[in-house]
Design a protein around this motif. Structure first.
Motif, PDB file in Angstrom:
ATOM      1  N   ILE A  57      40.479  54.367 -15.277  1.00 28.30           N
ATOM      2  CA  ILE A  57      40.005  53.863 -16.870  1.00 28.30           C
ATOM      3  C   ILE A  57      38.946  53.093 -16.438  1.00 28.30           C
ATOM      4  CG2 ILE A  57      40.883  52.575 -18.605  1.00 28.30           C
ATOM      5  CD1 ILE A  57      43.654  53.290 -17.925  1.00 28.30           C
ATOM      6  N   ARG A  58      38.758  52.102 -15.339  1.00 30.56           N
ATOM      7  CA  ARG A  58      37.666  51.305 -14.948  1.00 30.56           C
ATOM      8  C   ARG A  58      36.672  52.182 -14.649  1.00 30.56           C
ATOM      9  NH1 ARG A  58      38.796  45.966 -14.503  1.00 30.56           N
ATOM     10  NH2 ARG A  58      40.813  46.141 -13.579  1.00 30.56           N
ATOM     11  N   ASP A  59      36.688  53.206 -13.691  1.00 34.62           N
ATOM     12  CA  ASP A  59      35.585  54.030 -13.405  1.00 34.62           C
ATOM     13  C   ASP A  59      35.052  54.747 -14.656  1.00 34.62           C
ATOM     14  OD1 ASP A  59      36.184  53.432 -10.983  1.00 34.62           O
ATOM     15  OD2 ASP A  59      37.115  55.303 -10.255  1.00 34.62           O
ATOM     16  N   ARG A  60      35.764  55.180 -15.366  1.00 33.19           N
ATOM     17  CA  ARG A  60      35.215  55.901 -16.879  1.00 33.19           C
ATOM     18  C   ARG A  60      34.357  54.922 -17.453  1.00 33.19           C
ATOM     19  NH1 ARG A  60      35.226  60.736 -19.519  1.00 33.19           N
ATOM     20  NH2 ARG A  60      34.642  60.211 -21.596  1.00 33.19           N
ATOM     21  N   VAL A  61      34.896  53.476 -17.729  1.00 29.05           N
ATOM     22  CA  VAL A  61      34.243  52.681 -18.444  1.00 29.05           C
ATOM     23  C   VAL A  61      32.846  52.329 -17.629  1.00 29.05           C
ATOM     24  CG1 VAL A  61      34.207  50.195 -18.965  1.00 29.05           C
ATOM     25  CG2 VAL A  61      36.274  51.661 -19.547  1.00 29.05           C
ATOM     26  N   ILE A  62      32.966  52.222 -16.481  1.00 35.06           N
ATOM     27  CA  ILE A  62      31.503  51.815 -15.864  1.00 35.06           C
ATOM     28  C   ILE A  62      30.721  53.216 -16.067  1.00 35.06           C
ATOM     29  CG2 ILE A  62      30.359  51.885 -13.659  1.00 35.06           C
ATOM     30  CD1 ILE A  62      32.973  50.529 -12.565  1.00 35.06           C
ATOM     31  N   SER A  63      31.000  54.164 -16.049  1.00 33.14           N
ATOM     32  CA  SER A  63      29.862  55.530 -16.286  1.00 33.14           C
ATOM     33  C   SER A  63      29.697  55.347 -17.776  1.00 33.14           C
ATOM     34  CB  SER A  63      30.755  56.656 -15.995  1.00 33.14           C
ATOM     35  OG  SER A  63      31.646  57.005 -17.057  1.00 33.14           O
ATOM     36  N   LEU A  64      30.685  54.921 -18.735  1.00 33.64           N
ATOM     37  CA  LEU A  64      30.215  55.001 -20.039  1.00 33.64           C
ATOM     38  C   LEU A  64      28.983  53.658 -20.475  1.00 33.64           C
ATOM     39  CD1 LEU A  64      33.595  55.317 -21.913  1.00 33.64           C
ATOM     40  CD2 LEU A  64      31.303  56.914 -22.105  1.00 33.64           C
ATOM     41  N   LEU A  65      29.208  52.654 -19.640  1.00 35.68           N
ATOM     42  CA  LEU A  65      28.284  51.496 -19.800  1.00 35.68           C
ATOM     43  C   LEU A  65      27.147  51.966 -19.527  1.00 35.68           C
ATOM     44  CD1 LEU A  65      30.414  48.678 -18.225  1.00 35.68           C
ATOM     45  CD2 LEU A  65      29.990  49.020 -20.569  1.00 35.68           C
ATOM     46  N   HIS A  66      26.852  52.953 -18.827  1.00 34.30           N
ATOM     47  CA  HIS A  66      25.249  53.305 -18.334  1.00 34.30           C
ATOM     48  C   HIS A  66      25.018  54.137 -19.705  1.00 34.30           C
ATOM     49  CE1 HIS A  66      24.829  52.097 -14.350  1.00 34.30           C
ATOM     50  NE2 HIS A  66      26.014  52.207 -14.333  1.00 34.30           N
ATOM     51  N   VAL A  67      25.717  55.216 -19.908  1.00 32.55           N
ATOM     52  CA  VAL A  67      25.348  55.951 -21.237  1.00 32.55           C
ATOM     53  C   VAL A  67      25.051  55.281 -22.331  1.00 32.55           C
ATOM     54  CG1 VAL A  67      26.248  57.945 -22.607  1.00 32.55           C
ATOM     55  CG2 VAL A  67      26.893  57.791 -19.937  1.00 32.55           C
ATOM     56  N   ASN A  68      25.916  54.170 -22.664  1.00 33.53           N
ATOM     57  CA  ASN A  68      26.147  53.509 -23.868  1.00 33.53           C
ATOM     58  C   ASN A  68      24.583  52.628 -24.028  1.00 33.53           C
ATOM     59  OD1 ASN A  68      27.843  53.192 -25.903  1.00 33.53           O
ATOM     60  ND2 ASN A  68      28.527  51.150 -25.196  1.00 33.53           N
ATOM     61  N   HIS A  69      23.800  52.441 -22.978  1.00 31.90           N
ATOM     62  CA  HIS A  69      22.747  51.820 -23.218  1.00 31.90           C
ATOM     63  C   HIS A  69      21.636  52.393 -24.484  1.00 31.90           C
ATOM     64  CE1 HIS A  69      18.685  50.506 -21.576  1.00 31.90           C
ATOM     65  NE2 HIS A  69      19.386  49.167 -21.695  1.00 31.90           N
ATOM     66  N   TYR A  70      21.846  53.707 -24.497  1.00 28.47           N
ATOM     67  CA  TYR A  70      21.108  54.282 -25.599  1.00 28.47           C
ATOM     68  C   TYR A  70      21.885  54.509 -26.804  1.00 28.47           C
ATOM     69  CZ  TYR A  70      18.073  54.833 -21.658  1.00 28.47           C
ATOM     70  OH  TYR A  70      17.474  54.518 -20.640  1.00 28.47           O
ATOM     71  N   ASN A  71      23.045  54.021 -27.257  1.00 23.17           N
ATOM     72  CA  ASN A  71      23.915  54.083 -28.035  1.00 23.17           C
ATOM     73  C   ASN A  71      23.284  53.799 -29.284  1.00 23.17           C
ATOM     74  OD1 ASN A  71      26.447  54.211 -29.486  1.00 23.17           O
ATOM     75  ND2 ASN A  71      26.805  51.973 -29.279  1.00 23.17           N
ATOM     76  N   LYS A  72      23.466  54.833 -30.406  1.00 21.54           N
ATOM     77  CA  LYS A  72      22.645  54.801 -31.518  1.00 21.54           C
ATOM     78  C   LYS A  72      23.598  54.571 -32.745  1.00 21.54           C
ATOM     79  CE  LYS A  72      18.225  55.282 -30.536  1.00 21.54           C
ATOM     80  NZ  LYS A  72      18.477  54.535 -29.423  1.00 21.54           N
ATOM     81  N   HIS A  73      24.903  54.380 -32.445  1.00 21.52           N
ATOM     82  CA  HIS A  73      25.732  54.151 -33.598  1.00 21.52           C
ATOM     83  C   HIS A  73      26.894  52.871 -33.496  1.00 21.52           C
ATOM     84  CE1 HIS A  73      26.728  57.763 -31.405  1.00 21.52           C
ATOM     85  NE2 HIS A  73      27.750  56.752 -31.107  1.00 21.52           N
ATOM     86  N   TYR A  74      27.675  52.686 -34.506  1.00 21.63           N
ATOM     87  CA  TYR A  74      28.866  51.895 -34.305  1.00 21.63           C
ATOM     88  C   TYR A  74      30.140  52.426 -34.563  1.00 21.63           C
ATOM     89  CZ  TYR A  74      25.317  48.039 -34.566  1.00 21.63           C
ATOM     90  OH  TYR A  74      24.185  47.298 -34.394  1.00 21.63           O
ATOM     91  N   TYR A  75      31.161  52.209 -33.908  1.00 15.99           N
ATOM     92  CA  TYR A  75      32.433  52.536 -34.229  1.00 15.99           C
ATOM     93  C   TYR A  75      33.173  51.366 -35.012  1.00 15.99           C
ATOM     94  CZ  TYR A  75      31.440  56.454 -30.795  1.00 15.99           C
ATOM     95  OH  TYR A  75      30.857  57.351 -30.126  1.00 15.99           O
TER      96      TYR A  75
END
Lengths: 162, 162, 162
Positions: free
Chosen positions: B69-87
């Motif tokens: 789960i942590r590995d997944r999150v780390i990869s998301l943190l990178h992608v997330n940098h360009y996040n363009k919406h809110y949940y």
């Protein structure tokens, strides 16, 4: 202190009844749904437009006994065979507005979301439950579930209870 | 009476765990999210279509330990940098369906709403959580968070946990 | 044990205040809404975009007393005469994040759904309430209701409080 705990428990148990209501519909276990009502339990859908306009009648659904509710469900079970979407109930803002003997008058908001097999998730109905709920032998049942849908006009044909 | 109060508190605390789950995702504080799981905690997303069809597998996400789960999150943190919406998570209809030792089986409904920067607010996923939650040293953690999304097909690419 | 029950009651009563807030707006009983605030109560709407960008100001609504809130409501009551849709609030994920003397800092999620007379039900605003709520003489009131809307851009003109 006991009174206050009883109050919290009643609120919790009434919330559970509403959640079971939504859950049985969402889970497509409609055949169990009529048992949430007393024998003379009513299930009514009316629209807010009609109510606000003072119109009496023009009900969308009007069932005045558990037997009528059961008949409805049986007919739905056939139609339902070709069901092509899922429902999901969100019930919140519950408050008990009156208590008289063992009958609780309860309001809550509902949102029904439908997901079709192409992946579209849309709100198909929002509105309010104005319920009368009886505590009998330690069990809560609907004496009346009065559904006030914010609109009559739905994006898709809805034949399920709300 | 103590039993009944304990019951209310457990329900409240489990609701809090779910709210924290939703809140951390909504607040974009994903790095704290894995700590809601036990070391061998599982996070699984499956679709209702597959479940109803009796399909085993075809999981959307399948993580079987906190480390995964942590590995997944780390990869998301990178992608997330360009996040363009809110949940925004809406969790309701929670009920404890089984208790065994200190593990609670809990169902609840979720609705995830996404708001993009052009101002469109849409429901991107509705479904159900079927969780196993452990009480250990006074703290509740997910032993298993099983997300059943009502559909696989989403209007936008969703890479965040639900 | 008393402490724990008090805690549950406070959570319930704060939830009720929020439900009353949503209910009065949904029921179009705006004239009663200012009474949920203390005399120096604030009602603020800000957007998450602005907050995240560290912008101070650019408020959508900014009322710093019950009198200002009341003035706003009076002007809305006139506009409202031609109201052509219904609102419905869904408030969930409430948690008390801090308590200091008799002031509770409370976060919750809101979703406002609008139904127009052609039957379209759409989410018009999702976001978070970050409230400061005072317990005074056994009654809870908003010292500050801080509404963080996930977006500024709405599908329709919204002039009602959220």
């Amino acid at each position: 202190m006991t009174n206050v705990i009883d109050e919290l428990l009643v609120e919790r148990d009434i919330m559970r009844l509403n959640q079971t209501h939504g859950g049985l519909i969402d889970d497509d276990r409609l055949e169990e749904w009529p048992d949430l009502f007393t024998d003379d339990g009513k299930y009514i859908i009316q629209t807010r437009e009609n109510l606000d306009a003072g119109l009496n009648g023009g009900y969308w659904m009007y069932h005045t006994s558990k037997q009528m509710i059961r008949d409805r469900v049986i007919s739905l079970l056939h139609v339902n065979h070709y069901n092509k979407h899922y429902y999901r109930h969100f019930i919140s803002n519950q408050r008990i507005v009156e208590t008289s003997n063992d009958v609780y008058s309860v309001r809550s908001n509902f949102l029904v979301v439908q997901t079709d097999f192409e992946g579209k998730t849309e709100s198909i109905s929002a509105g309010e439950y104005k319920d009368k709920i009886l505590l009998h032998n330690g069990e809560f049942k609907f004496v009346e579930k009065f559904v006030i849908a914010d609109t009559f006009h739905l994006p898709t044909m809805v034949i399920m209870p709300l």
